[in-house]
Design a protein around this motif. Structure first.
Motif, PDB file in Angstrom:
ATOM      1  N   ARG A 464      -5.920   7.019  34.571  1.00 12.10           N
ATOM      2  CA  ARG A 464      -5.560   5.837  33.793  1.00 12.10           C
ATOM      3  C   ARG A 464      -4.955   6.234  32.448  1.00 12.10           C
ATOM      4  NH1 ARG A 464     -10.067   4.108  30.399  1.00 12.10           N
ATOM      5  NH2 ARG A 464     -11.806   5.558  30.637  1.00 12.10           N
ATOM      6  N   GLY A 465      -4.445   5.225  31.740  1.00 10.31           N
ATOM      7  CA  GLY A 465      -3.761   5.492  30.480  1.00 10.31           C
ATOM      8  C   GLY A 465      -2.263   5.618  30.684  1.00 10.31           C
ATOM      9  N   PHE A 466      -1.522   5.869  29.590  1.00 14.24           N
ATOM     10  CA  PHE A 466      -0.073   6.020  29.666  1.00 14.24           C
ATOM     11  C   PHE A 466       0.309   7.447  30.042  1.00 14.24           C
ATOM     12  CE2 PHE A 466       4.159   6.788  27.914  1.00 14.24           C
ATOM     13  CZ  PHE A 466       4.857   5.688  28.394  1.00 14.24           C
ATOM     14  N   ALA A 467      -0.291   8.437  29.369  1.00 16.70           N
ATOM     15  CA  ALA A 467       0.001   9.848  29.660  1.00 16.70           C
ATOM     16  C   ALA A 467      -1.224  10.680  29.301  1.00 16.70           C
ATOM     17  CB  ALA A 467       1.219  10.319  28.876  1.00 16.70           C
ATOM     18  N   PRO A 468      -1.541  11.706  30.073  1.00 17.28           N
ATOM     19  CA  PRO A 468      -2.739  12.498  29.804  1.00 17.28           C
ATOM     20  C   PRO A 468      -2.592  13.466  28.641  1.00 17.28           C
ATOM     21  CG  PRO A 468      -1.610  13.332  31.740  1.00 17.28           C
ATOM     22  CD  PRO A 468      -0.892  12.082  31.347  1.00 17.28           C
ATOM     23  N   THR A 469      -1.361  13.666  28.132  1.00 13.19           N
ATOM     24  CA  THR A 469      -1.141  14.647  27.076  1.00 13.19           C
ATOM     25  C   THR A 469      -0.104  14.142  26.081  1.00 13.19           C
ATOM     26  OG1 THR A 469      -1.610  16.472  28.593  1.00 13.19           O
ATOM     27  CG2 THR A 469      -0.448  17.031  26.570  1.00 13.19           C
ATOM     28  N   LEU A 470      -0.403  14.329  24.789  1.00 13.36           N
ATOM     29  CA  LEU A 470       0.574  14.112  23.718  1.00 13.36           C
ATOM     30  C   LEU A 470       0.825  15.466  23.076  1.00 13.36           C
ATOM     31  CD1 LEU A 470       2.238  12.050  22.050  1.00 13.36           C
ATOM     32  CD2 LEU A 470       0.305  11.965  20.451  1.00 13.36           C
ATOM     33  N   GLN A 471       2.086  15.934  23.100  1.00 10.99           N
ATOM     34  CA  GLN A 471       2.416  17.296  22.680  1.00 10.99           C
ATOM     35  C   GLN A 471       3.592  17.291  21.710  1.00 10.99           C
ATOM     36  OE1 GLN A 471       4.298  20.105  25.538  1.00 10.99           O
ATOM     37  NE2 GLN A 471       2.557  21.443  25.131  1.00 10.99           N
ATOM     38  N   CYS A 472       3.573  18.238  20.789  1.00 12.98           N
ATOM     39  CA  CYS A 472       4.698  18.429  19.878  1.00 12.98           C
ATOM     40  C   CYS A 472       5.763  19.262  20.593  1.00 12.98           C
ATOM     41  CB  CYS A 472       4.247  19.133  18.602  1.00 12.98           C
ATOM     42  SG  CYS A 472       5.601  19.541  17.468  1.00 12.98           S
ATOM     43  N   ALA A 473       6.975  18.758  20.621  1.00  8.82           N
ATOM     44  CA  ALA A 473       8.063  19.458  21.308  1.00  8.82           C
ATOM     45  C   ALA A 473       8.526  20.686  20.547  1.00  8.82           C
ATOM     46  CB  ALA A 473       9.240  18.507  21.514  1.00  8.82           C
ATOM     47  N   ASP A 474       8.178  20.804  19.263  1.00 10.04           N
ATOM     48  CA  ASP A 474       8.658  21.929  18.455  1.00 10.04           C
ATOM     49  C   ASP A 474       7.676  23.093  18.416  1.00 10.04           C
ATOM     50  OD1 ASP A 474      11.009  20.609  17.871  1.00 10.04           O
ATOM     51  OD2 ASP A 474      10.224  19.683  16.046  1.00 10.04           O
ATOM     52  N   CYS A 475       6.401  22.816  18.149  1.00 10.76           N
ATOM     53  CA  CYS A 475       5.444  23.931  18.002  1.00 10.76           C
ATOM     54  C   CYS A 475       4.433  24.021  19.139  1.00 10.76           C
ATOM     55  CB  CYS A 475       4.711  23.830  16.659  1.00 10.76           C
ATOM     56  SG  CYS A 475       3.483  22.488  16.582  1.00 10.76           S
ATOM     57  N   GLY A 476       4.393  23.017  19.999  1.00  6.45           N
ATOM     58  CA  GLY A 476       3.487  23.067  21.145  1.00  6.45           C
ATOM     59  C   GLY A 476       2.104  22.512  20.885  1.00  6.45           C
ATOM     60  N   TRP A 477       1.856  21.953  19.679  1.00  7.09           N
ATOM     61  CA  TRP A 477       0.547  21.349  19.392  1.00  7.09           C
ATOM     62  C   TRP A 477       0.212  20.270  20.427  1.00  7.09           C
ATOM     63  CZ3 TRP A 477      -0.093  16.116  18.419  1.00  7.09           C
ATOM     64  CH2 TRP A 477      -1.382  15.711  18.019  1.00  7.09           C
ATOM     65  N   ALA A 479      -2.654  17.070  21.273  1.00 10.78           N
ATOM     66  CA  ALA A 479      -3.734  16.226  20.760  1.00 10.78           C
ATOM     67  C   ALA A 479      -4.995  16.463  21.572  1.00 10.78           C
ATOM     68  CB  ALA A 479      -3.321  14.757  20.822  1.00 10.78           C
ATOM     69  N   GLU A 480      -6.040  16.966  20.927  1.00 12.03           N
ATOM     70  CA  GLU A 480      -7.280  17.295  21.610  1.00 12.03           C
ATOM     71  C   GLU A 480      -8.442  16.558  20.977  1.00 12.03           C
ATOM     72  OE1 GLU A 480      -7.498  21.541  21.410  1.00 12.03           O
ATOM     73  OE2 GLU A 480      -6.354  21.800  23.273  1.00 12.03           O
ATOM     74  N   CYS A 481      -9.468  16.333  21.773  1.00 10.88           N
ATOM     75  CA  CYS A 481     -10.690  15.697  21.280  1.00 10.88           C
ATOM     76  C   CYS A 481     -11.473  16.708  20.445  1.00 10.88           C
ATOM     77  CB  CYS A 481     -11.540  15.202  22.447  1.00 10.88           C
ATOM     78  SG  CYS A 481     -13.084  14.404  21.937  1.00 10.88           S
ATOM     79  N   LEU A 482     -11.912  16.283  19.274  1.00 12.15           N
ATOM     80  CA  LEU A 482     -12.684  17.180  18.405  1.00 12.15           C
ATOM     81  C   LEU A 482     -14.115  17.349  18.902  1.00 12.15           C
ATOM     82  CD1 LEU A 482     -11.485  15.883  14.895  1.00 12.15           C
ATOM     83  CD2 LEU A 482     -10.641  17.854  16.208  1.00 12.15           C
ATOM     84  N   ARG A 483     -14.551  16.481  19.789  1.00 13.14           N
ATOM     85  CA  ARG A 483     -15.940  16.508  20.259  1.00 13.14           C
ATOM     86  C   ARG A 483     -16.083  17.062  21.677  1.00 13.14           C
ATOM     87  NH1 ARG A 483     -18.503  11.689  20.706  1.00 13.14           N
ATOM     88  NH2 ARG A 483     -20.456  12.455  19.782  1.00 13.14           N
ATOM     89  N   CYS A 484     -14.960  17.252  22.377  1.00 12.15           N
ATOM     90  CA  CYS A 484     -14.999  17.736  23.760  1.00 12.15           C
ATOM     91  C   CYS A 484     -13.930  18.811  23.965  1.00 12.15           C
ATOM     92  CB  CYS A 484     -14.735  16.602  24.752  1.00 12.15           C
ATOM     93  SG  CYS A 484     -15.869  15.205  24.632  1.00 12.15           S
ATOM     94  N   ASP A 485     -14.142  19.623  24.984  1.00  9.83           N
ATOM     95  CA  ASP A 485     -13.097  20.557  25.431  1.00  9.83           C
ATOM     96  C   ASP A 485     -12.145  19.798  26.347  1.00  9.83           C
ATOM     97  OD1 ASP A 485     -14.204  22.655  24.028  1.00  9.83           O
ATOM     98  OD2 ASP A 485     -15.439  23.338  25.693  1.00  9.83           O
ATOM     99  N   ALA A 486     -11.424  18.859  25.787  1.00 14.04           N
ATOM    100  CA  ALA A 486     -10.547  18.005  26.591  1.00 14.04           C
ATOM    101  C   ALA A 486      -9.420  17.479  25.713  1.00 14.04           C
ATOM    102  CB  ALA A 486     -11.331  16.844  27.197  1.00 14.04           C
ATOM    103  N   ARG A 487      -8.329  17.116  26.377  1.00 12.47           N
ATOM    104  CA  ARG A 487      -7.204  16.514  25.675  1.00 12.47           C
ATOM    105  C   ARG A 487      -7.405  15.001  25.571  1.00 12.47           C
ATOM    106  NH1 ARG A 487      -2.067  19.759  28.456  1.00 12.47           N
ATOM    107  NH2 ARG A 487      -2.642  21.828  27.626  1.00 12.47           N
ATOM    108  N   LEU A 488      -6.806  14.449  24.530  1.00 12.89           N
ATOM    109  CA  LEU A 488      -6.839  13.009  24.358  1.00 12.89           C
ATOM    110  C   LEU A 488      -5.754  12.366  25.209  1.00 12.89           C
ATOM    111  CD1 LEU A 488      -7.282  12.801  20.475  1.00 12.89           C
ATOM    112  CD2 LEU A 488      -9.022  12.341  22.217  1.00 12.89           C
ATOM    113  N   THR A 489      -6.083  11.247  25.814  1.00 13.26           N
ATOM    114  CA  THR A 489      -5.133  10.505  26.643  1.00 13.26           C
ATOM    115  C   THR A 489      -4.425   9.457  25.794  1.00 13.26           C
ATOM    116  OG1 THR A 489      -6.459  10.840  28.632  1.00 13.26           O
ATOM    117  CG2 THR A 489      -4.902   9.005  28.654  1.00 13.26           C
ATOM    118  N   LEU A 490      -3.115   9.366  25.967  1.00 12.72           N
ATOM    119  CA  LEU A 490      -2.329   8.386  25.235  1.00 12.72           C
ATOM    120  C   LEU A 490      -2.371   7.044  25.955  1.00 12.72           C
ATOM    121  CD1 LEU A 490      -0.274   7.619  23.001  1.00 12.72           C
ATOM    122  CD2 LEU A 490       1.537   8.401  24.567  1.00 12.72           C
TER     123      LEU A 490
END
Length: 771
Positions: A464-477, A479-490
């Motif tokens: 579910r959600g729009f996309a499972p990953t939000l990433q910077c196209a320039d440096c590769g950053w 978006a990750e959850c600060l409380r889990c070993d998981a990426r934030l969903t957009l």
């Protein structure tokens, strides 16, 4: 504080009564300690009260600085500690037991098997109001009646409001409406509310009499056509054999696996078996895996049976849940339908238990009291000497193994019921395809063809959600959850980033927090994104998204499903909520957008669960007279799991996996227990589990050390979750008794370890989720 008695679960024949002069109350007190507690009777109790005291009544007791509601397990003449150290209970809350002896035995057995505090087990199984000490009395019902003004109203005055006119006509003839009647008659709550505001209808609270609760049949003249009793369907040969096999043992224990392909008419088998159970004046308990399946199950049952049906699930208010629980216990409800925890509902005249979609993981509680409703249902059926039916198109390997080895009777339904045919499965290799937002050109053409023929299409994407990953196209950053070993969903509606593990949320970053670039890109597909893509590609077709985000509010799911059932061409896009038991007669194409996610799971059950999910969602196609088609998009078209499912079906695939499990010594050919620990610092969980392992090794004798394998401690596959670091220790043995003996000694030892106070630890017997 009162002294605790070491956990020594009484056997049924130890439910004895002690002379009132020296009565000791042995109680299950809701606390995290794995033991029962001894108390003296209340100071104001009389000898007559104590003489009549039976296991299963509630007793309020002082516990530390609090007063808690406990359940009496037995009465004894001697305590395990000095008499002077015992405290008096506060009050006896019930004259008669709330729970029958068979359920008392089940609760105690479950507490011991799953190594959980017995007081918490008893507390979990009681409705919330009973846990709070409320009287075990029917809370009554809300009814609607015509007011004095309404009784003078002429039906012609409502000719422009047909829904209100129907209500007026019904109340004129039948005097009152309650919530059950509103649902059964499909009366508009909006129309009823409008009549109340106009002063034509008034409400009142009425006591629920046993006669009403038993469900007097509604006159057919008062029913809309959709609520008329459903006709019994003609059974095919396999269905008839299954029904006759189960009917022949009503009144005695028997366990049946109803192994039928999707659309094979398993529900009709349930209905005809239940009809015989009702003819014998017995009750039926039906468990479904999801709340989302409950309304359609209730609707089907109410159309077939004109009797009282009690419903139990987490969506009820506390008063509604207590009402349903009491109706089942008192025998007023002939059929009880519910989700996992409904298993523990007492029945006055138990006749049969049915577990629909028995393979579903939601039947295993994943926190707190980690029990399997399916497995405990079998124990309950044996205790109450009744039959139990486990139904599935994709049986769990444990259940299938028991059927193949003769422990359960294996009933097969190999063909779809009526004129429906099994859908054709096709793998669509996308390795060399240019995908348009996750959709291949051949799949888009298939969608267009089916819609053009006036049919419906179902798209399955378990994300579910729009996309499972939000990433910077320039440096590769990322978006990750600060409380889990998981990426934030957009998510786009409303715009935010969300962790699907701990539910943490934050606004969408406008620029990269590392390099300050504004070139942020959404990677991957979610149902929200796919919904938008389909709406733009097929602008003249209604696109319906069904996932947790679109069905949070009450009745939202029912509204979506009702729109689908109208039969107009539409596209459904959703998660596994769409894969579980729904009947969509106009869906002729099912497409799995990404079948690869579960093929390479670290969990040894990963391929089993993937196969079950794929076959269940595929079963939504072609369930009526039109031929169905299933398209599975994959980059691994040669994968053994996919090839086996497409070419040979689930049964052959499952037997192959069973052979692999046997060679590897994995369940069902061995038994597991998982000890988990978590803490805010990353060292404590593994350090604690290392001590647990040392303790376990000391408890094992020389011969047992070769029969019980200890693996770990190791970090959990997702080491950090909800701000806690997690580790686990796995115990494995081919002999269940050895594992249970070890755990029964190990858990009390862990409670007394001072290191256990620095972590949160738990025991999961027969774990289904290794993550």
């Amino acid at each position: 504080m009162q002294t605790a008695v070491a956990l020594n679960m009484p056997k049924p024949d130890s439910f004895s009564h002690a002379p009132h002069a020296s009565v000791i109350l042995r109680l299950a007190v809701p606390s995290p300690l794995r033991r029962l507690f001894d108390y003296l009777p209340p100071l104001d109790s009389t000898p007559a009260q104590l003489e009549q005291l039976q296991p299963g009544v509630r007793i309020s007791v002082p516990f530390g600085s609090r007063t808690l509601v406990a359940v009496l397990v037995s009465t004894q003449t001697q305590a395990s500690v000095e008499h002077a150290k015992l405290r008096h209970a506060t009050a006896i809350l019930d004259q008669n037991p709330l729970l029958p002896q068979a359920l008392m035995e089940l609760y105690l057995w479950a507490a011991q098997y799953y190594q959980h505090p017995p007081g918490e087990v008893f507390s979990t199984m009681l409705p919330a109001l009973l846990r709070q000490g409320r009287a075990a009395a029917h809370p009554g019902r809300k009814v609607w009646r015509l007011s004095a003004q309404g009784r003078q109203l002429d039906t012609d005055a409502l000719r422009r409001a047909p829904r209100q006119r129907e209500i007026l006509e019904f109340l004129t003839e039948h005097e009152e409406l309650d919530r059950e009647s509103i649902a059964e008659l499909e009366i508009s709550p909006v129309a009823l509310s409008a009549m109340a505001k106009a002063g034509f209808v008034e409400t009142s609270a009425q006591p629920r009499s046993p006669r009403h609760a038993a469900g007097k049949a509604m006159p057919e003249s008062a029913m809309p056509e959709s609520a008329m009793p459903e006709k019994v369907l003609q059974l095919n040969a396999e269905q008839l054999q299954a029904v006759n096999s189960i009917r022949s043992t009503i009144g005695s224990f028997g366990c049946y696996l109803l192994d039928g392909v999707t659309g094979s008419g398993k529900t009709e088998v349930y209905l005809q078996v239940i009809a015989e159970v009702l003819r014998q004046s017995r009750q039926a308990l039906v468990l479904v895996p999801e709340i989302s399946l409950t309304p359609q199950t209730i609707s089907r049952f109410r159309k077939r049976f004109q009797c009282r049906i009690a419903v139990l699930h987490s969506g009820l208010t506390d008063a509604e849940r207590l009402q349903a629980w009491l109706e089942a216990r008192d025998g007023q409800a002939e059929i009880v339908i519910g989700t996992r925890s409904a298993l523990f509902t007492p029945l006055a005249r138990p006749g049969i238990i049915i577990i629909d979609e028995e393979h579903d993981g939601s039947f295993k509680q994943q926190d707190g009291f980690r029990y399997s409703a399916r497995d405990l249902a079998i124990v309950r059926a044996r205790n109450e000497d009744i039959g139990i039916v486990l139904g599935s198109a994709t049986p769990s390997l444990e259940t299938l193994h028991n059927a193949l080895t003769g422990r359960y009777q294996h009933l097969l339904l190999t063909e779809r019921a009526g004129i429906a045919e099994r859908p054709a499965l096709r793998l669509l290799d996308t390795t060399n395809e240019v995908l348009q937002e996750g959709f291949s050109a051949p799949l888009l053409q298939d969608i267009a063809d089916h819609l053009q023929r006036g049919n419906q299409v179902l798209m399955f994407l378990n994300r579910r959600g729009f996309a499972p990953t939000l990433q910077c196209a320039d440096c590769g950053w990322v978006a990750e959850c600060l409380r889990c070993d998981a990426r934030l969903t957009l998510h786009k509606t409303p715009p935010h980033l969300r962790c699907h593990h701990c539910d943490a949320r934050k606004p969408v970053d406008r620029h990269c927090p590392q390099c300050k670039s504004k070139h942020l890109q959404a990677l991957g597909l979610g149902t929200e994104r796919s919904e938008g893509v389909l709406a733009s590609l097929f602008p003249d077709t209604r696109v319906l998204r069904v996932d947790r985000d679109t069905t949070r509010r009450k009745n939202e799911l029912n509204a979506l499903l009702n729109e689908v059932h109208r039969g107009e061409p539409c596209i459904l896009i959703g998660t596994q909520m769409l894969a579980k038991g729904h009947h969509f007669p106009c869906v002729t194409l099912v497409a799995v957008l990404d079948a690869d996610a579960g093929l390479f799971s670290a969990d040894f059950r990963g391929q089993e669960h993937t196969a079950q999910l794929l076959m269940q969602v595929a079963g939504r196609a072609g369930r009526a007279g039109q031929a169905g088609e299933v398209v599975i998009q994959t980059r691994h078209a040669n994968h053994n799991t996919l090839q086996a499912l497409v070419q040979q079906g689930y049964g052959s695939f499952a037997r192959t996996i069973l052979k692999e499990r046997q060679a590897a010594g994995m369940p069902p050919f061995s038994h597991l227990a998982l000890i988990r620990a978590e803490a805010t610092d990353f060292r404590s969980p593994e350090q604690f589990l290392a001590l647990v392992r040392q303790c376990a090794e000391r408890l094992l004798g020389p011969a047992e050390r070769t029969a019980v394998t200890l693996m770990g401690p190791l970090p959990a596959p997702m080491e950090k979750r909800a701000g806690k670091f997690r580790a686990q220790l796995l115990l494995q043995s081919a002999q269940r008794s050895l594992l249970q003996n070890l755990l029964s000694q190990l858990c009390p030892a862990l409670e007394s370890m001072k290191e256990s106070r620095s972590v949160r630890w738990s025991v999961d017997v027969d774990p289904q989720d290794m993550i």
